[in-house]
Design a protein around this motif. Sequence first.
Motif, short mmCIF file in Angstrom:
data_model
loop_
_atom_site.label_atom_id
_atom_site.label_comp_id
_atom_site.label_asym_id
_atom_site.label_seq_id
_atom_site.Cartn_x
_atom_site.Cartn_y
_atom_site.Cartn_z
N GLU A 5 -3.46 50.75 28.42
CA GLU A 5 -1.85 51.18 29.33
C GLU A 5 -2.19 52.58 29.85
OE1 GLU A 5 2.76 51.08 28.64
OE2 GLU A 5 1.57 50.72 27.13
N THR A 6 -1.46 52.62 31.20
CA THR A 6 -1.69 53.98 31.69
C THR A 6 -0.50 54.27 32.13
OG1 THR A 6 -2.67 53.21 33.81
CG2 THR A 6 -4.15 53.95 32.18
N SER A 11 6.22 59.69 37.26
CA SER A 11 7.30 58.53 37.26
C SER A 11 7.55 58.51 35.82
CB SER A 11 6.83 57.44 37.58
OG SER A 11 6.36 57.81 39.31
N PRO A 12 8.54 59.57 35.15
CA PRO A 12 8.78 59.31 33.69
C PRO A 12 9.45 58.24 33.49
CG PRO A 12 9.76 61.06 34.55
CD PRO A 12 8.81 60.61 35.73
N ASP A 13 9.51 57.77 32.20
CA ASP A 13 10.33 56.63 31.53
C ASP A 13 11.63 57.29 31.54
OD1 ASP A 13 8.23 54.77 31.71
OD2 ASP A 13 7.57 55.31 29.50
N GLU A 14 11.67 58.28 31.19
CA GLU A 14 13.21 59.03 30.81
C GLU A 14 13.03 60.51 30.84
OE1 GLU A 14 16.23 59.67 27.10
OE2 GLU A 14 14.55 58.39 26.73
N GLY A 22 15.29 73.96 31.72
CA GLY A 22 14.20 73.03 31.22
C GLY A 22 14.60 71.56 31.13
N ARG A 23 13.47 70.93 30.75
CA ARG A 23 13.66 69.51 30.48
C ARG A 23 12.61 69.04 29.90
NH1 ARG A 23 12.01 70.73 35.21
NH2 ARG A 23 10.23 69.83 36.02
N ALA A 24 12.61 67.60 29.16
CA ALA A 24 11.55 67.03 28.60
C ALA A 24 11.34 65.65 29.46
CB ALA A 24 11.62 66.77 27.15
N GLU A 25 10.26 65.32 29.80
CA GLU A 25 10.19 64.01 30.53
C GLU A 25 9.28 63.21 29.35
OE1 GLU A 25 9.50 65.38 34.92
OE2 GLU A 25 8.08 66.25 33.74
N GLY A 37 7.00 68.80 28.22
CA GLY A 37 8.19 69.88 28.31
C GLY A 37 7.77 70.84 29.13
N THR A 38 8.95 70.96 29.98
CA THR A 38 8.76 72.37 30.89
C THR A 38 10.13 73.06 30.42
OG1 THR A 38 8.20 71.06 32.73
CG2 THR A 38 9.28 73.07 33.29
N PHE A 39 9.57 74.34 30.18
CA PHE A 39 10.48 75.37 29.42
C PHE A 39 10.44 76.64 30.33
CE2 PHE A 39 8.63 72.64 26.40
CZ PHE A 39 9.53 72.18 25.54
N GLU A 40 11.72 76.96 30.81
CA GLU A 40 11.68 78.07 31.88
C GLU A 40 11.83 79.48 31.23
OE1 GLU A 40 14.96 76.95 34.58
OE2 GLU A 40 13.86 75.17 34.95
#
Length: 122
Positions: A5-6, A11-14, A22-25, A37-40
């Motif tokens: 599976e790739t 295109s994150p699921d959530e 920031g956010r977590a994909e 994770g993108t931590f500003e």
Amino acid sequence: MASAETKNFSSPDETREFKGKGRAEFLTVNGRPVSKGTFEPGWKWSVNLRPIAQTDSCQVEHLGYVISGRMRVVMDDGTQFEVGPDDLFALPPGHDAEVVGDETCVLVDFGQVGQYATPPAS
């Protein structure tokens, strides 16, 4: 035997937004969640995620790889360390963390991230 599976973080699921900075994909691959994770700059777990998690410190076990930026981790016992680009880290529950410097920290987490950045179950 599991099938191949790739997926791609473009295109994150959530996506779970932090309380600012920031956010977590998330992608789920063969039933296992993985986060990017993108931590500003200025992000700190106790400021930006404690209101979501509603715990005194982060109770998630992390197994991560840092792509860019730096993060300082402070364990509940006071132990501190930093991680940066190309560092692989294992982190048990019971910690705070914050971005160091003025560069966004981006990391991939293969740990127990299924409930990361979500409110506790009622």
